[in-house]
Design an enzyme around this catalytic site. Structure first.
Site, PDB file in Angstrom:
ATOM      1  N   GLN A  78      43.610  55.709  40.275  1.00  0.00           N
ATOM      2  CA  GLN A  78      43.545  54.796  41.429  1.00  0.00           C
ATOM      3  C   GLN A  78      44.614  53.712  41.267  1.00  0.00           C
ATOM      4  O   GLN A  78      44.466  52.813  40.445  1.00  0.00           O
ATOM      5  CB  GLN A  78      42.146  54.163  41.453  1.00  0.00           C
ATOM      6  CG  GLN A  78      41.887  53.212  42.588  1.00  0.00           C
ATOM      7  CD  GLN A  78      40.534  52.508  42.404  1.00  0.00           C
ATOM      8  OE1 GLN A  78      39.955  52.504  41.318  1.00  0.00           O
ATOM      9  NE2 GLN A  78      40.042  51.903  43.465  1.00  0.00           N
ATOM     10  N   GLY A  79      45.691  53.813  42.061  1.00  0.00           N
ATOM     11  CA  GLY A  79      46.797  52.848  41.952  1.00  0.00           C
ATOM     12  C   GLY A  79      46.686  51.776  43.014  1.00  0.00           C
ATOM     13  O   GLY A  79      47.430  51.773  44.000  1.00  0.00           O
ATOM     14  N   SER A  97      45.576  48.015  42.052  1.00  0.00           N
ATOM     15  CA  SER A  97      45.901  46.681  41.529  1.00  0.00           C
ATOM     16  C   SER A  97      47.365  46.576  41.123  1.00  0.00           C
ATOM     17  O   SER A  97      47.963  47.535  40.645  1.00  0.00           O
ATOM     18  CB  SER A  97      45.046  46.376  40.301  1.00  0.00           C
ATOM     19  OG  SER A  97      43.694  46.479  40.620  1.00  0.00           O
ATOM     20  N   SER A 135      43.424  53.097  35.354  1.00  0.00           N
ATOM     21  CA  SER A 135      42.613  53.865  34.393  1.00  0.00           C
ATOM     22  C   SER A 135      42.958  55.346  34.472  1.00  0.00           C
ATOM     23  O   SER A 135      43.074  55.906  35.573  1.00  0.00           O
ATOM     24  CB  SER A 135      41.122  53.691  34.693  1.00  0.00           C
ATOM     25  OG  SER A 135      40.786  52.334  34.727  1.00  0.00           O
ATOM     26  N   GLU A 141      33.363  53.629  45.342  1.00  0.00           N
ATOM     27  CA  GLU A 141      33.407  53.169  43.949  1.00  0.00           C
ATOM     28  C   GLU A 141      32.138  52.372  43.639  1.00  0.00           C
ATOM     29  O   GLU A 141      31.474  52.605  42.634  1.00  0.00           O
ATOM     30  CB  GLU A 141      34.643  52.288  43.742  1.00  0.00           C
ATOM     31  CG  GLU A 141      34.749  51.715  42.339  1.00  0.00           C
ATOM     32  CD  GLU A 141      36.095  51.034  42.064  1.00  0.00           C
ATOM     33  OE1 GLU A 141      36.845  50.760  43.019  1.00  0.00           O
ATOM     34  OE2 GLU A 141      36.378  50.775  40.886  1.00  0.00           O
ATOM     35  N   GLU A 197      33.186  36.372  40.218  1.00  0.00           N
ATOM     36  CA  GLU A 197      33.369  35.260  41.161  1.00  0.00           C
ATOM     37  C   GLU A 197      33.484  35.799  42.591  1.00  0.00           C
ATOM     38  O   GLU A 197      32.877  35.272  43.526  1.00  0.00           O
ATOM     39  CB  GLU A 197      34.640  34.461  40.812  1.00  0.00           C
ATOM     40  CG  GLU A 197      34.567  33.668  39.513  1.00  0.00           C
ATOM     41  CD  GLU A 197      34.703  34.549  38.268  1.00  0.00           C
ATOM     42  OE1 GLU A 197      35.164  35.703  38.387  1.00  0.00           O
ATOM     43  OE2 GLU A 197      34.320  34.091  37.182  1.00  0.00           O
TER      44      GLU A 197
HETATM   45  C1  LIG Z   1      38.432  48.121  32.555  1.00  0.00           C
HETATM   46  C2  LIG Z   1      39.184  47.965  33.846  1.00  0.00           C
HETATM   47  C3  LIG Z   1      39.606  49.087  34.547  1.00  0.00           C
HETATM   48  C4  LIG Z   1      40.329  48.950  35.732  1.00  0.00           C
HETATM   49  N1  LIG Z   1      40.758  50.104  36.374  1.00  0.00           N
HETATM   50  C5  LIG Z   1      41.519  49.982  37.502  1.00  0.00           C
HETATM   51  C6  LIG Z   1      42.048  51.155  38.144  1.00  0.00           C
HETATM   52  O1  LIG Z   1      41.860  52.289  37.692  1.00  0.00           O
HETATM   53  N2  LIG Z   1      42.829  50.993  39.248  1.00  0.00           N
HETATM   54  C7  LIG Z   1      43.083  49.758  39.779  1.00  0.00           C
HETATM   55  O2  LIG Z   1      43.772  49.690  40.800  1.00  0.00           O
HETATM   56  N3  LIG Z   1      42.596  48.624  39.194  1.00  0.00           N
HETATM   57  C8  LIG Z   1      41.834  48.709  38.073  1.00  0.00           C
HETATM   58  N4  LIG Z   1      41.341  47.576  37.445  1.00  0.00           N
HETATM   59  C9  LIG Z   1      41.753  46.258  37.982  1.00  0.00           C
HETATM   60  C10 LIG Z   1      40.643  45.455  38.648  1.00  0.00           C
HETATM   61  O3  LIG Z   1      40.294  46.022  39.879  1.00  0.00           O
HETATM   62  C11 LIG Z   1      41.192  44.026  38.785  1.00  0.00           C
HETATM   63  O4  LIG Z   1      41.344  43.509  37.474  1.00  0.00           O
HETATM   64  C12 LIG Z   1      40.255  43.144  39.570  1.00  0.00           C
HETATM   65  O5  LIG Z   1      40.266  43.528  40.923  1.00  0.00           O
HETATM   66  C13 LIG Z   1      40.676  41.661  39.473  1.00  0.00           C
HETATM   67  O6  LIG Z   1      42.007  41.485  39.811  1.00  0.00           O
HETATM   68  P1  LIG Z   1      43.007  40.682  38.853  1.00  0.00           P
HETATM   69  O7  LIG Z   1      42.858  41.222  37.469  1.00  0.00           O
HETATM   70  O8  LIG Z   1      44.350  40.712  39.480  1.00  0.00           O
HETATM   71  O9  LIG Z   1      42.467  39.185  38.826  1.00  0.00           O
HETATM   72  P2  LIG Z   1      42.681  38.078  39.955  1.00  0.00           P
HETATM   73  O10 LIG Z   1      42.311  38.643  41.279  1.00  0.00           O
HETATM   74  O11 LIG Z   1      44.038  37.497  39.811  1.00  0.00           O
HETATM   75  O12 LIG Z   1      41.609  37.013  39.531  1.00  0.00           O
HETATM   76  C14 LIG Z   1      41.846  36.040  38.507  1.00  0.00           C
HETATM   77  C15 LIG Z   1      40.654  35.100  38.462  1.00  0.00           C
HETATM   78  O13 LIG Z   1      40.540  34.404  39.719  1.00  0.00           O
HETATM   79  C16 LIG Z   1      39.245  34.606  40.274  1.00  0.00           C
HETATM   80  N5  LIG Z   1      39.338  34.713  41.749  1.00  0.00           N
HETATM   81  C17 LIG Z   1      40.205  35.474  42.456  1.00  0.00           C
HETATM   82  N6  LIG Z   1      39.967  35.347  43.782  1.00  0.00           N
HETATM   83  C18 LIG Z   1      38.908  34.523  43.918  1.00  0.00           C
HETATM   84  C19 LIG Z   1      38.186  33.986  45.037  1.00  0.00           C
HETATM   85  N7  LIG Z   1      38.488  34.322  46.285  1.00  0.00           N
HETATM   86  N8  LIG Z   1      37.128  33.151  44.773  1.00  0.00           N
HETATM   87  C20 LIG Z   1      36.798  32.810  43.489  1.00  0.00           C
HETATM   88  N9  LIG Z   1      37.467  33.261  42.392  1.00  0.00           N
HETATM   89  C21 LIG Z   1      38.494  34.107  42.599  1.00  0.00           C
HETATM   90  C22 LIG Z   1      38.766  35.917  39.679  1.00  0.00           C
HETATM   91  O14 LIG Z   1      37.354  35.986  39.680  1.00  0.00           O
HETATM   92  C23 LIG Z   1      39.332  35.848  38.267  1.00  0.00           C
HETATM   93  O15 LIG Z   1      38.493  35.091  37.434  1.00  0.00           O
HETATM   94  C24 LIG Z   1      40.622  47.674  36.257  1.00  0.00           C
HETATM   95  C25 LIG Z   1      40.191  46.531  35.552  1.00  0.00           C
HETATM   96  C26 LIG Z   1      39.502  46.661  34.363  1.00  0.00           C
HETATM   97  C27 LIG Z   1      39.073  45.412  33.633  1.00  0.00           C
END
Ligand SMILES: Cc1cc2nc3c(=O)[nH]c(=O)nc-3n(C[C@H](O)[C@H](O)[C@H](O)COP(=O)(O)OP(=O)(O)OC[C@H]3O[C@@H](n4cnc5c(N)ncnc54)[C@H](O)[C@@H]3O)c2cc1C
Length: 384
Positions: free
Chosen positions: A125-126, A128, A160, A243, A363
Site C-alpha cells: 500500500q503506497g 504515506s 509494509s 483496512e 490523536e
Molecule cells: C508499523 C507501520 C506500518 C505502516 N504501513 C504502512 C503502509 O503499508 N502503507 C502506508 O502507506 N503507510 C503505512 N504506515 C504509515 C501510517 O499510515 C502513518 O504513519 C500514519 O498515517 C501517520 O502519518 P505520519 O507518520 O506521517 O504522521 P503525521 O501525520 O505527520 O503525524 C505526526 C503527529 O501529529 C499528529 N497529528 C497529525 N494530524 C493531526 C490532527 N489533525 N489532529 C491532532 N494531531 C494530529 C499525529 O497524531 C502524530 O502524533 C505504517 C505505519 C506504521 C507505524
C-alpha cells in the site's frame, strides 16, 4: 447484536476448524530470518487457497465463499485460535482485493484477483509520504500523462511488505490545478521496474517490516488506473475503510491470545494472588472484552448499513492503548527476559510502540470519535 451462531454459522465454523486441524502449516524455525518466515506464510496461504479458505468473505465468482460478515469473523477467530500464520498477502486479501471488486473493470478483476488469493502476487500500500501521513490528501507523488502511459515520480514511506510485492496500490497527484482531494488518481503500479527502488527501514524490533519507495519516472499504463482518473481519493477511502474493518477484527483476536498467555504465565508464577497484578490483568481483560464487542458491533454495522461506521476508530484506539499497556505489564510479570532482544515478549513490547501510529494515529482517531461519534464541534485553529 446477537452473538449466538445459527446452524449455518456453526457448520461453517466446524468445517473450517476441521480443515485447519488437518492442514497444518510447514514447521521449522526461521531463526529470526524474516525472509524464510515470510516464505512460510506464503506457502500456508497457498494451502488456504487450495482448500478454498484464503478469503471466504470474497464473493464466489471471485474465488471466495460469499461468507456473511459473521462467518468472516468466525474465519478470523478460528485462524487466531489455531495459531496458524497470517496469510502473507494480507494487504492484497483485505485491502487491494475488495478495492478492485468495488472499482475495477472486468478486465482488472479477471487479471488481479486470483493471484491475490493464491499469494502468487503480493501487494503493498503506497499511500504515506514523508510529508503526507494523517493528511493523506496533501501527497506530492506526481503522475504525468504521456500518451497511453503515466510517468510517476516521488517518494513513499512506511510501505509494509514492499520488498515482497509485485503490485503497489499507489495514490499519486495527477492534477495540480484542482483542490487537493480532487487531483488524485489511484494506480496499480508494477514494482518490478528499475524506476522503483525499495529501501528497507529497520524498526526498533530489528525487523525491516516496512520500506521507503523511491520512484523515478516509473511507467504505469492507462489500463492500470483503478476507479478513473481524478477519482483517487474515493478509491483510497474504500481501501482505508476495508483496512479498518478487516484488520481491526484481526487485531482484537491477537490481543486476546497475548492476554491469555500473560495470564497463564502470571498464574504459573503465583502472581495472581498479588492484588496489584490481579487488578492490572482484570482491567486488561475488561478492556479486551470491550474491544471484542465493539469489533463485533462494527461487523453488525457493515451488515446493516453496508459500511463500517466511525466507531471503528474507537476500536483501533482502544486496541492500541490496551496492547501497549499489556506489553508493558508483561515486563513486570516476566522480568528481564521480556527486555532481552530476540525473545517474543521483547518483540511484542517494541512492536506495540507503532500501534498508536499505524492505520491512523490515536490523536486523529480521537478527533474522529469526538466529531463523528460524540457530535462535538469541529476543532478550529485560532487565526494567527
Ligand atoms: C508499523 C507501520 C506500518 C505502516 N504501513 C504502512 C503502509 O503499508 N502503507 C502506508 O502507506 N503507510 C503505512 N504506515 C504509515 C501510517 O499510515 C502513518 O504513519 C500514519 O498515517 C501517520 O502519518 P505520519 O507518520 O506521517 O504522521 P503525521 O501525520 O505527520 O503525524 C505526526 C503527529 O501529529 C499528529 N497529528 C497529525 N494530524 C493531526 C490532527 N489533525 N489532529 C491532532 N494531531 C494530529 C499525529 O497524531 C502524530 O502524533 C505504517 C505505519 C506504521 C507505524
Amino acid at each position: 447484536m446477537d452473538l449466538t451462531f445459527n446452524e449455518q454459522e456453526t457448520a461453517f465454523r466446524d468445517e473450517l476448524r476441521a480443515w485447519l486441524a488437518d492442514n497444518r502449516p510447514q514447521t521449522g524455525s526461521s531463526n529470526g530470518d524474516e525472509d524464510s518466515a515470510y516464505a512460510r506464510r506464503r506457502s500456508f496461504q497457498r494451502q488456504l487457497y487450495e482448500g478454498g479458505w484464503a478469503a471466504p468473505a470474497w464473493p464466489t465468482e471471485y474465488g471466495g465463499r460469499g461468507a456473511t460478515q459473521t462467518e468472516s469473523a468466525i474465519w478470523f477467530e478460528e485462524i487466531g485460535r489455531a495459531g496458524v500464520p497470517l496469510p502473507a498477502n494480507v494487504l492484497g486479501l483485505l485491502l487491494a482485493g475488495p478495492t478492485i471488486m468495488t472499482w475495477g473493470s472486468d478486465e482488472q478483476k479477471e487479471r488481479y484477483l486470483t493471484p491475490i488469493l493464491s499469494a502468487e502476487e503480493i501487494w503493498c500500500q503506497g499511500f504515506s509520504e514523508p510529508e503526507a501521513g494523517s493528511d493523506l490528501a496533501s501527497l506530492k507523488t506526481r503522475a504525468v500523462k504521456d500518451g497511453d502511459e503515466w510517468v510517476v515520480s516521488g517518494q513513499k514511506v512506511w510501505t509494509s511488505g514492499a520488498q515482497y510485492s509485485k503490485w503497489c496500490m499507489l495514490v499519486a497527484r495527477s492534477d495540480t490545478e484542482v483542490p487537493k482531494h480532487k487531483g488524485l488518481t489511484y494506480f496499480i503500479m508494477d514494482m518490478e521496474q528499475e524506476a522503483v527502488q525499495v529501501r528497507p527501514l529497520r524498526q526498533i524490533t530489528g525487523s525491516p517490516e516496512f520500506n521507503e519507495l523511491f520512484i523515478e519516472e516509473a511507467r504505469i499504463p492507462d489500463a492500470n488506473i483503478l476507479g478513473g482518473e481524478g477519482n483517487g481519493w474515493n478509491v483510497a477511502l474504500t481501501t482505508l475503510m476495508n483496512e479498518r474493518a478487516g484488520l481491526g477484527f484481526l487485531l482484537q483476536i491477537n490481543l486476546r491470545q497475548l492476554l491469555d498467555e500473560l495470564i497463564s504465565t502470571a498464574a504459573e508464577r503465583g502472581l495472581l494472588d498479588d492484588a496489584l497484578y490481579a487488578d492490572a490483568l482484570a482491567e486488561l481483560h475488561v478492556r479486551t472484552e470491550a474491544v471484542r464487542l465493539l469489533a463485533w458491533k462494527g461487523l453488525t454495522d457493515v451488515e446493516r448499513y453496508g459500511q463500517p461506521g466511525p466507531e471503528g476508530s474507537l476500536v483501533k484506539w482502544l486496541w492500541s492503548d490496551t496492547n501497549q499497556r499489556l506489553t508493558q505489564l508483561a515486563v513486570d510479570i516476566i522480568g528481564p527476559e521480556a527486555l532481552t532482544g530476540g525473545t517474543s515478549w521483547s518483540y511484542e513490547q517494541l512492536r506495540a510502540r507503532g500501534n498508536s501510529i499505524e492505520g491512523g494515529t490515536t490523536e486523529v482517531l480521537k478527533n474522529i470519535v469526538a466529531e463523528r461519534v460524540l457530535g462535538l464541534p469541529r476543532l478550529k485553529f485560532a487565526a494567527s
